[in-house]
Write an enzyme that holds these catalytic residues in place. Structure first.
Site, PDB file in Angstrom:
ATOM      1  CB  SER A 161      15.245  12.731  11.278  1.00  0.00           C
ATOM      2  OG  SER A 161      15.927  12.075  12.331  1.00  0.00           O
ATOM      3  CG  ASP A 409      20.795   6.015   9.812  1.00  0.00           C
ATOM      4  OD1 ASP A 409      20.471   5.808  11.002  1.00  0.00           O
ATOM      5  OD2 ASP A 409      20.127   6.728   9.046  1.00  0.00           O
ATOM      6  CG  HIS A 412      17.089   7.909  10.580  1.00  0.00           C
ATOM      7  ND1 HIS A 412      18.394   8.353  10.770  1.00  0.00           N
ATOM      8  CD2 HIS A 412      16.286   8.915  10.975  1.00  0.00           C
ATOM      9  CE1 HIS A 412      18.367   9.577  11.254  1.00  0.00           C
ATOM     10  NE2 HIS A 412      17.102   9.951  11.395  1.00  0.00           N
TER      11      HIS A 412
END
Length: 434
Positions: A161, A409, A412
């Site tokens: 990702s 998160d 990312h």
């Protein structure tokens, strides 16, 4: 004037020669030093002219003619960049009042969980920094020039990702020159392909988090229903079947190796990582990562690929006070200085394995004429704990309850954000051959 000087010089020389041999030597030496000094002086003038070429001044960038090729563009790069092959990955984050080249409103390629501003992140200071290598200049990515250079070429970003995060940043910057058109996606939109029609330039992202064959039983939020089944001796055909179709590739892996997995070799269970309820040998994620990267680089070395292949190192997470599901957060709002944020033990092991394996591979690649590059973003990414979505992975997470408990998160990257710098570095590596 020159003729008179020559006549005078000859007369002087005959006089000196008649007097004695010692004075003759002394005169010759003085003349020689003078000539050398003049040559050096003239050379410095030439160097100044080269350094002042407008190509290295980002405010004067302009699209090159269609006929430009890679060597012709590289020849226009300033002398400082040509001669001083500095390490692009060692430097500092410095303030940049200009900010990002795109916004969350001008780019349609940003996924919701990376759209930090739309999701309500209140601070914007993290947008106003740029990476500054310590011994050379890093020009800002120029989408017009890049697309011109890449006419009829193909790129692929292959990994997890974070690679998808990167391709979105890549497309956002390129869309300042022309908007890409999607021409393919798989069922889950994890592997996709776009084309820039005016340039016949294609960009693909291929989902392959291990680079090896794996059966994964995990949903979008990272919740697994069973252990990953990873074949250490089989590379993922999702990219090997297309390997020869791409001119440029950026491979990356690492983060997924720390997950619970059962390891296979020759279709037989070899052991596992983090599976205490199984009656299997604990081999550790480092064992698996070494094995797969060794196979991966051997595959590259056995090829006759004529393009450019990058291997991007794993990016560190910045969880503090816990992890994904144990209350971890990333509340910082500014970059940190080198050494002020330490790699976790897991990230350190991943990075050491990557450097070891690519170190062995690049030496052999050079002998074979393969263009294999290390794209080491670990250190510069470590200094940006402020660049993650945190709770703003979700839309307006505190709108109803200011004290709501939200999964953060801290892996990312917000877009726009620090990940956009990777494009600047890629363009410099492609143009200058770093």
């Amino acid at each position: 004037m020159l003729k008179k000087m020559l006549v005078h010089w000859k007369s002087w020389w005959r006089s000196i020669y008649k007097q004695n041999h010692f004075i003759l030597k002394l005169g010759f030496l003085i003349l020689l030093v003078g000539l050398v000094f003049r040559l050096l002086f003239l050379r410095s003038d030439v160097i100044v002219d080269v350094q002042e070429t407008p190509f290295v001044k980002k405010t004067l960038f302009s699209p090159p003619p269609v006929s430009f090729s890679l060597p012709e563009i590289a020849d226009q790069i300033g002398n400082e960049e040509q001669a001083g092959r500095c390490n692009l990955f060692i430097g500092d984050w410095i303030p940049d009042p200009a900010g990002p080249v795109y916004t969350n409103e001008t780019c349609k390629f940003i996924e919701d969980h990376q759209n930090c501003i739309k999701n309500g992140r209140p601070d914007t200071g993290y947008l106003y920094w740029r990476w500054n290598p310590r011994n050379c200049k890093l020009p800002q990515f120029n989408p017009h020039k890049f697309l011109q250079l890449m006419s009829n070429k193909t790129w692929a970003l292959i990994g997890d990702s974070i690679s998808r995060n990167h391709v979105q940043s890549f497309l956002c910057v390129l869309s300042k020159a022309e908007e890409a058109i999607e021409v393919y996606h798989d069922k889950e939109y994890r592997s996709r392909r776009w084309i820039f029609p005016s340039y016949n330039f294609t960009v693909s992202v291929i989902w392959s988090p291990f680079l090896a064959q794996a059966a994964i039983f995990e949903d979008y939020n990272g919740v697994s229903t069973s252990e990953i089944e990873l074949h250490l001796d089989k590379l993922d055909t999702s990219w090997t079947d297309q390997f020869n179709n791409f001119d440029y590739m950026i491979f990356a892996s690492g983060e997924w190796y720390v997950k619970t997995a059962i390891y296979y070799e020759n279709n037989t269970v070899l052991g596992c990582h983090n599976c205490p309820k199984k009656n299997l040998t604990e081999l550790g994620f480092d064992f698996a990562y070494h094995k797969v990267l060794g196979n991966f680089f051997n595959y590259i070395l056995s090829s006759n690929h004529k393009g450019m292949i990058f291997f991007r190192t794993a990016t560190p997470d910045h969880f503090e006070n816990g992890q994904w599901f144990t209350g971890g957060n990333c509340k910082r709002t500014e970059p940190v200085k080198e050494g002020n944020f330490t790699l976790s033990e897991i990230n350190k092991i991943l990075h050491e394995i990557e450097l070891e394996e690519i170190g062995k591979a690049t030496a052999k690649a050079s002998e074979k004429g393969l263009n294999l590059k290390l794209f080491d973003v670990t250190g510069l990414s470590l200094m940006r704990p402020d660049g993650h979505p945190g709770p703003y992975r979700y839309f307006q997470p505190f709108a109803k309850d200011k004290n709501a408990k939200v999964i953060n998160d801290c892996l990312h990257w917000c877009m726009p954000g620090p990940i956009d710098t990777w494009n600047d570095m890629l363009m410099e590596m492609v143009l200058n051959g770093y």
